[in-house]
Structures are given as C-alpha cells and as structure tokens.
Design a protein around this motif. Sequence first.
Motif, PDB file in Angstrom:
ATOM      1  N   ILE A  34      -3.929 -10.943  -9.177  1.00  0.00           N
ATOM      2  CA  ILE A  34      -3.966 -12.175  -9.970  1.00  0.00           C
ATOM      3  C   ILE A  34      -4.007 -13.387  -9.045  1.00  0.00           C
ATOM      4  O   ILE A  34      -3.177 -13.519  -8.138  1.00  0.00           O
ATOM      5  N   GLY A  35      -4.998 -14.263  -9.258  1.00  0.00           N
ATOM      6  CA  GLY A  35      -5.143 -15.483  -8.477  1.00  0.00           C
ATOM      7  C   GLY A  35      -5.131 -16.711  -9.365  1.00  0.00           C
ATOM      8  O   GLY A  35      -5.318 -16.626 -10.582  1.00  0.00           O
ATOM      9  N   ASN A  36      -4.933 -17.870  -8.746  1.00  0.00           N
ATOM     10  CA  ASN A  36      -4.820 -19.140  -9.471  1.00  0.00           C
ATOM     11  C   ASN A  36      -5.507 -20.218  -8.641  1.00  0.00           C
ATOM     12  O   ASN A  36      -5.092 -20.479  -7.510  1.00  0.00           O
ATOM     13  N   TYR A  37      -6.563 -20.835  -9.197  1.00  0.00           N
ATOM     14  CA  TYR A  37      -7.404 -21.725  -8.409  1.00  0.00           C
ATOM     15  C   TYR A  37      -7.714 -23.019  -9.146  1.00  0.00           C
ATOM     16  O   TYR A  37      -7.585 -23.123 -10.371  1.00  0.00           O
ATOM     17  N   ALA A  38      -8.162 -23.997  -8.357  1.00  0.00           N
ATOM     18  CA  ALA A  38      -8.740 -25.233  -8.881  1.00  0.00           C
ATOM     19  C   ALA A  38     -10.099 -25.421  -8.221  1.00  0.00           C
ATOM     20  O   ALA A  38     -10.282 -25.079  -7.044  1.00  0.00           O
ATOM     21  N   LEU A  39     -11.033 -25.957  -8.970  1.00  0.00           N
ATOM     22  CA  LEU A  39     -12.389 -26.175  -8.460  1.00  0.00           C
ATOM     23  C   LEU A  39     -12.697 -27.661  -8.418  1.00  0.00           C
ATOM     24  O   LEU A  39     -12.233 -28.438  -9.267  1.00  0.00           O
ATOM     25  N   ASP A  40     -13.489 -28.045  -7.428  1.00  0.00           N
ATOM     26  CA  ASP A  40     -13.939 -29.432  -7.379  1.00  0.00           C
ATOM     27  C   ASP A  40     -15.160 -29.612  -8.276  1.00  0.00           C
ATOM     28  O   ASP A  40     -15.599 -28.671  -8.961  1.00  0.00           O
ATOM     29  N   GLY A  41     -15.746 -30.803  -8.256  1.00  0.00           N
ATOM     30  CA  GLY A  41     -16.850 -31.089  -9.151  1.00  0.00           C
ATOM     31  C   GLY A  41     -18.076 -30.241  -8.904  1.00  0.00           C
ATOM     32  O   GLY A  41     -18.924 -30.080  -9.791  1.00  0.00           O
ATOM     33  N   ALA A  42     -18.172 -29.656  -7.691  1.00  0.00           N
ATOM     34  CA  ALA A  42     -19.315 -28.805  -7.363  1.00  0.00           C
ATOM     35  C   ALA A  42     -19.018 -27.330  -7.601  1.00  0.00           C
ATOM     36  O   ALA A  42     -19.841 -26.474  -7.252  1.00  0.00           O
ATOM     37  N   GLY A  43     -17.837 -27.030  -8.157  1.00  0.00           N
ATOM     38  CA  GLY A  43     -17.496 -25.645  -8.444  1.00  0.00           C
ATOM     39  C   GLY A  43     -16.973 -24.880  -7.249  1.00  0.00           C
ATOM     40  O   GLY A  43     -16.945 -23.651  -7.262  1.00  0.00           O
ATOM     41  N   GLN A  44     -16.520 -25.591  -6.199  1.00  0.00           N
ATOM     42  CA  GLN A  44     -15.971 -24.955  -5.003  1.00  0.00           C
ATOM     43  C   GLN A  44     -14.447 -25.048  -5.010  1.00  0.00           C
ATOM     44  O   GLN A  44     -13.868 -25.932  -5.642  1.00  0.00           O
ATOM     45  N   HIS A  45     -13.800 -24.148  -4.266  1.00  0.00           N
ATOM     46  CA  HIS A  45     -12.345 -24.171  -4.147  1.00  0.00           C
ATOM     47  C   HIS A  45     -11.851 -25.538  -3.701  1.00  0.00           C
ATOM     48  O   HIS A  45     -12.383 -26.127  -2.758  1.00  0.00           O
ATOM     49  N   HIS A  46     -10.793 -26.012  -4.360  1.00  0.00           N
ATOM     50  CA  HIS A  46     -10.108 -27.220  -3.899  1.00  0.00           C
ATOM     51  C   HIS A  46      -8.657 -26.873  -3.600  1.00  0.00           C
ATOM     52  O   HIS A  46      -8.024 -26.108  -4.328  1.00  0.00           O
ATOM     53  N   PHE A  47      -8.120 -27.447  -2.502  1.00  0.00           N
ATOM     54  CA  PHE A  47      -6.716 -27.252  -2.131  1.00  0.00           C
ATOM     55  C   PHE A  47      -6.195 -28.558  -1.568  1.00  0.00           C
ATOM     56  O   PHE A  47      -6.874 -29.209  -0.758  1.00  0.00           O
ATOM     57  N   ASP A  48      -4.992 -28.965  -1.980  1.00  0.00           N
ATOM     58  CA  ASP A  48      -4.404 -30.227  -1.518  1.00  0.00           C
ATOM     59  C   ASP A  48      -3.449 -29.932  -0.360  1.00  0.00           C
ATOM     60  O   ASP A  48      -2.351 -29.413  -0.566  1.00  0.00           O
ATOM     61  N   ILE A  49      -3.842 -30.264   0.866  1.00  0.00           N
ATOM     62  CA  ILE A  49      -3.015 -29.954   2.029  1.00  0.00           C
ATOM     63  C   ILE A  49      -1.791 -30.855   2.136  1.00  0.00           C
ATOM     64  O   ILE A  49      -0.893 -30.585   2.947  1.00  0.00           O
TER      65      ILE A  49
END
Length: 808
Positions: A395-410
């Motif tokens: 099980i994973g949990n993700y957010a995508l940016d406007g282009a549909g790519q992985h986003h992560f807040d460092i």
Amino acid sequence: MFLSRTSSSSQHREAERARLNRLEIATALRNGQVSRRDLMRWGLMTGSGALVIKNGLSPWAKSAHAQVPTGLPPSPRFAAIKFSQALPRPFSPHEQLMFPQSGPGVETSAAFPSEMKQLSARRLSYHDAYCQDPSTFINPATGIGPIEGRPPGEFFAHQRWSEFFPKYGYVLSLGQVQAGSRFAVGMPELEANTVWTFGQRPSGHVAQYNGSRTGSLTPTLVKARYGEPFICRIYNDLPARREDNNGFGRNEASTHLHNSHNGAESDGACNAFHFPGTFYDYHWACALARRDMPEHWLKPTEAGYRAKAASGPDDGDKLVEVAGDFREIQGSLWFHDHRFFFTAENVYKGHVALLNLYSGPDRGREGFADGVNLNLPSGTRLPFGNTDFDVNLLIGNYALDGAGQHHFDIFDTDGFLGDIMTVNGGYYPYMEVLPRRYRFRILNACVARFVKLIFVAIQSSKFSKGTPLPFYFIANDGNFVVKPIKLSQLDEQSPAERYDVVIDFSQFSTGDIIQLVNVLQQRSGRKPDGRVSIGEALRGNDNDNDPCLGPILEFRIVDALDSADDPTKRYNMSDEADRDRSVDFDADTDWASGAKRLTEQIPIVTPDRERTLNFVRQEPGDARATEDGECVPDCGEYTEFPWSIKVSGRTAHALNANRISMVVPRPGEVEHWTLINSSGGWDHPIHLHFEEGVTMSRSSGGIPDTERLVRKDVWRLRPNGSVKFQVRFGEFGGSYVTHCHNTTHEDFAMLLRLQLKTAKPTEPGYHGQPQFELTDTPVPTPSGVRWLKPEILAEGDPNNPEFKKRSR
C-alpha cells in the motif's frame, strides 16, 4: 492538510504556485545555487530552517482565498477511473545458482553463471582489491572510485561466510522507472527520474552516467527459503548527478531487508551507502535466530514441540532442516532504502520491494501433507512459494503535481501525506478472485499514513452493502500469532507494519463485489485522527476531511481464473481438481480446540537489563554537533532536526551515525525495553532492526490480541503512550539502529545507533567475527571510504558504572 476539490479555482492556483515556488527553492538548495544563509538574508527562511509562511511560498499561508491552513492542490486524476485496472502482481526476478570458486584460504568466492557476465561474489569487498590497486575494479559509470560500494576490511566482510555460503544469487537494478510506466490508464507517462525503483538487471548491462531505465513500477518479489543463504547484488543504476532527481530523492542507496537476521554489513543501516555505477552484495543468510543457543530452543519433551518445523522447503517434497527454534520463523518481509537523512524521499520515490521467506510450516503449497506444512492458502503448481492464492499487497500514498508526476515536500518535518492510494503500484485497482480462501500479506509502505482496513461487502445476494466480513489474522510483522484470530476489522496499521490475513470468499457468488476499505482518517503527518464509520468511508471519496478514506482495492468474484504461477493453467471452480485445498480454520475442530497451532509462545523471562527510550520532539536537535558542524553522514542543507531520542532518561540526541547510543555486550542476553512517546500530539511507529521483540504491555488504549505476547519489529506508540517488549540478541554483530518508521521523523532525525557485540575469541560461541570490537564508522565518498572512531554515550554502555545493570 488537504485542499478540497470543491475549493475555488483561485485557491487551487494559489496552492499550485506555492508548491512550484517551494520546489524551485528546494532544487536551488540541492544544486548549490543558493544557501540557507541566502534564504534567511532574503527573508524566505527562518533560523530553524523552515520556509516562512507567506503567500506565494507556503500553501498554508492565510490569504483572501484561504483563511485556514490548507494543503497541496488536489492531485490531478486526468482520465483515470478507480477500479478500472487489474491489480499488478509483483514480479519475481530470476534466481541463479552460484558455484564455489577456489581461492586462497578465507577468500573463497561464489561464481555466478558465466552467461550473467557478473563478477563472483566475495567474502571481502572488491573495495579491498581496489585499495590495493586503484587501476582495477573501477566504477564504470564515473571512472572514479571502486566498483563495489561495500566498504573494505574485515568488519564489512560477510559474517560467517563459509557457514552460510550462498547457494544462489539475484542481480537487481535500482534504476529509473521504465519508459511507458504510469499509475493508471489515462494518466501521463512517468518521467525517468520521477520514480526510482527495482527491476531485473539485464546480463552484461553497463552502468550509465545519466542512469538506466531498469526500474519496474510493479513491485519486485524475492522468494527466499530457510536453509538457502543467498547473495542479493543490487546495482545503483541512478543518474550520477544529485540534481537529476526531479526535485527530491538522493541518488545514494543503502538497502535494508526489513526485518531479517543478517550481519550488520548486510543490514543496510551501518552508514554504508553506495553511489551510482556501483553494486553492493548483500549476504542474506536465511538463518533462524537463536541457532547458536540450543538451550533456548523448544525441546522434544515440551508441549507444542514440532519435529522438523525448523526447516525450509526443497525443490521437491522434502524439507531442509536448519538449526534454531521454529518459533523464530518469519514470513512476510520487505526491503527498502535506508540512506540516513534521505530515507523518506527515497522510499517515497520507489526504493521498495518485497521478500517472502518460506519455511517448512509456511511452505506456500496447499494440500501438501507432510505433518509440518500448515496448508495456508497459496496454490499447488510449484513445490513452494505459490502465489495464486497467497497475494502480497503493498500500500502506497502519493501526491501528484500538475503534470502527473510524484510530488514530495522536503521541508515537511511532520510526515508527508498524499491524497492518492495505490496498491502494488496501481491506482485503486481491482482483483478477480475465485470463491475460495485467500491469504493476503498487507504491507503499509507509506511515509507517514496509517490505515485501518476492513473487508466490506458491496454487491452480494447474501450480505447487505456495507457489511464487514470476517477473516482470520495469522501473522504480525511476518511473525505467526499462536492461534488464528477471527476478526471483522484490522487494528490501525502504521508505516512498515505487515498484517497477514486469511479470508474466505466461498460465501460469495460470481459477480459479487467486495472492497478493502480504509476507515482511518488522517489529515496531517502527525498522527491519525480516528476511525470513521464504514458508511462515511464509502461516501468519503475526495471529501474535505481526507480523500484517502474509502475503498482502495476491489475484489470481483469469478468462476474461472488464469494462474499467476503457471501460464498454462486456468482454474475453474466447477472442476474438482481445482477445489480449495487450504486449511479451513472454521471447519477443522483441531484448530477450534487449540490442538493445532501456527506456532508456540516464546516465554517472558527475567532480563539481564532493562532500558527506557523516550521519543521526543526537541529543537534544534544535535545531528550537527560534530567538530566540523557537519552531519554524519552528509545531510545536505538540512539544519532543523526536531526529532530525537533519550536513553535511560539522559540527554536527548538526534541522528549521528558516529554516535553509539546503546551497546549490547554479548549475544544471548535478554533485555526489556520500554518505549515512551514523550512528544505530545504525534504518533511514532518504532522499528528495531535485526531482532524481534515479544510485546508485553501497553500504557493506554489496551493491547489487542493480535499483539499481546506476539513477536513484532514495529510498535505504534500512540500519542503519549508507551509499550514494553522483550528482546534477546543473537548471532551476528555490528552496527544496527532503532528509529521511528514515519520516515520523515527518521530523517529529521529520530534514529539511534545500536552496537551488537559478538563472542570474543576466548569465549564459547566465537565464530571468527571481528565484531567483538566496536565497528568504526564508514563515511562513503565517490572515491572510497574514510573512517571515524565512534563515540559511545555513557548511558548506552552496560559496562559503564553509570549504567544500572539489572542482575540476572
């Protein structure tokens, strides 16, 4: 945390601009174009290292559009539709037999088949040969430094190599995601550096400076078995430049097999990360814990003794007996990155895989009666390791940016949450199942999200919509419970916890639908907010409270199905030969009476010593409290380290790989640990490497049957809670760790170093290991390793007079 999909378009644009601006700052920091001092001078960063709260920079800033803190803009779904794609089934890489290769004395090595075009695996690292002659065994991608990332010398030689000589090997690549990969039909293709993950490495492949697209979005599943030690050779096929990461992720890797009984040099948490272009040979022993301690094994004269249960399956119908206690058997494991200070980014980016460890009792072959096999749901096509009806769910949990790519807040130090759930890398998939029993190995591989899962009837002639379905709980963190426990809902499941369950779909008819539903609401990385009703969860898709409430996987009942193990086989429920041959816990009276058990309980005994660990939120943390003010290892531009750990009530310390917080002076000793959450309104899932603990008690909220006196390696502390467990350390030695498995907390920097010592040459139980001495700390660089002498905290050393050792 979550910005509603019904919010105004101006709110969405504002949050998206803030996200892009934060990403731009993060990229500039990582590339060395600006420093934190620059950002502080410009008024964009606080002294603690956090970005200031202002419009256009922080999505949590108050504005005319958002008078309350909001989160990221919702991830775009494009044309993707939930439950429209089949569940990806993990792929198993090709194992290759290894052959002994004569060498001078202890330098005996193991050869891969010639067609694989691989260097032989050695007890000592190829780094040793490079040190002797720097013109040999050079990193082919960069032309700088050694080809193997494992440090040189005896302390990083494979422990007990001859005793656990590898019988086969895997060759894996940690690379950029393959071209054409996407979360779902209708979503954009993932860019090469959006996801970094494992895949099969082609024979003869040569590392590339800009990386290789060898990673599979579908998880890798390694099938291992007791009695068959093996080499897992992992190539770092990521781009050589740190800045080629699409905004997050460190291209230096250290793989931890969570949670297996291996030497520290193969544990992945001894600060021995490796660089693009190099490989690292992990020697995974597949050994039962306590193999050196027969005095602690269950004896033939004791109740519950099971002859030949300490064993692994062979390629036919027999068993390979191994030394040890069958109560130590493990099953559902996984491996993931452990590059200190960057674990969260790398795990989120895809550095995750699965490993099933098979044994005589847990053979993965139903219908096979040898007096040892438990006949758990699995299949019959293979002599062991069938997966037709034994299914891993990652099980994973993700957010995508406007282009549909992985986003992560460092910059997030609480724990990053996404607004999309995946199972085995697929976006809200479905799975066709036969009306029979299945085993599911459920892994929470999220960075910070907890889940609470229920099997719910959705469409059925027998059950009304929303009815929770019964199932049996059989294993916690890969360890069997004594007896199957009948439940209708799982306990909260934190990051890194594994729950194995058996559910019977025979009560359903073709066309019926069941869903796996998350009923645990969570709006920040601090902790879950509590359970909601099934009805609310089923209505809760994309709601303002938590878009990850609701079903994450759909099961569809069918009467015929192709085998996952044998491409020539199609199961048909009308065929007597295809009937369910797995154990029926409901119908078998021996299971109901307790005459049959999955395992036996390990007793609680008087410990050699007790320790107390307090997990605290404390600023600024002392990860940089070194002579030169630099983290060990390099932590980049991070300055804020709010998370730390106290040992025995002394000073709290943040992660420093050169600081030893606890020493276990000899194998076989028993310790009782009390873990205390002293950080207020946060929850912490605490993971102990290398060994499992037997859960004894909890301070509040009760202790569920699925955990009471059960072996585990991850413990949820709960807000302001505590847990106590017993652990006995065993045969291998070196540098291990314990830490919070909210991997953001781990990186900022709730982790301590644990040093395990082996027997001395003058003591019984000496097996030639040098780990009766402390391990120097390796500090890897692209051109080789430098070493530091570790510091030992007074409260961590039982031989220090200040440490109150409990008498036997």
